[in-house]
Design a protein around this motif. Sequence first.
Motif: not given
Length: 293
Positions: A200-202, A211-214, A287-293, A270-277
């Motif tokens: 949950d990115s918001n 914002n808090l990401i879970r 290395q495992i990258i967990l996609v954030v949408k 995370i900053p609210k103006d983030s472009e890539n998380v």
Amino acid sequence: MKRISVIILSVLLIAAVFAACSGKNNEDASDNPRNVASSNAWLETTITTDTAKIKMGDAERLIKAYSAKELSISKEDYKDCSFVVSGTGVKIENDYYVEVDAVIKHEKGKDENGNSVFSFDTKGKYFIRYDGKQVLKKDMEKEDKYTELELKEAPSEEETTKDVKTTKSNNKTEQKNDYTLNVGDSKTFDGLEIKYISCDSNFESVDSEYNLIRVEIQLKNTTNKKLYPSAIECYSDDKKCQSDYRKDSVSSLESIAPGRMNKAVEYFKIPKDSENVELIMEQGNEQIILVVK
């Protein structure tokens, strides 16, 4: 006639005494804050850590700067320990402290719904004074005995993630051993099966800037030996984000016995103006990258 008068006077006297007692009880219940709080004892003991100069992430790093011996934890237990920072302060004598507990989580079995049931074994309790200039170690066998530890400087966030960021950069340059998981995906890396359950990115607005990401993942050990998963790191536009502890937080650093599973729940600011998380884990050389949408 005298007898009747005495009886009447006695009745009036008793009524007056009863009324006075009732009035006093009512006054105590409404005007005395101790009595009001006594039915909610936690109100008197809850201490905010908002005024502490040392914050959650710094408190965890500071305690981790001490060796197992200094913390009075065996080397074997130290490997399995997670360090949990309490969200409420503690008063010891005349000062206020941030509490950090070293705990080991054990799976006890399953409940009636098939969900894992855990117990927590506390191996140590440590207290950092709000100004960050004193660290106490609690004697786990004596209720009110504390030992002052030699003060250390907590490693900076940049120092603790230097190796991770270097590995991340090298892996990106080599373009190998990078794997991407979307929510719902499951893949095994070096004996550790990772299932990406949710993100949950918001989740919540922390303040005007963050914002808090879970994120929640499930980890399963498919080997015949104990595994030690890595931490989940969060990056916003290539800058590391600060983790945030909540009551349902479960670190991915918990060791996992052969054939057993563990659920990890992590929060990040995370900053609210983030472009890539990006959420990143490492297992072995992968290395495992967990996609954030």
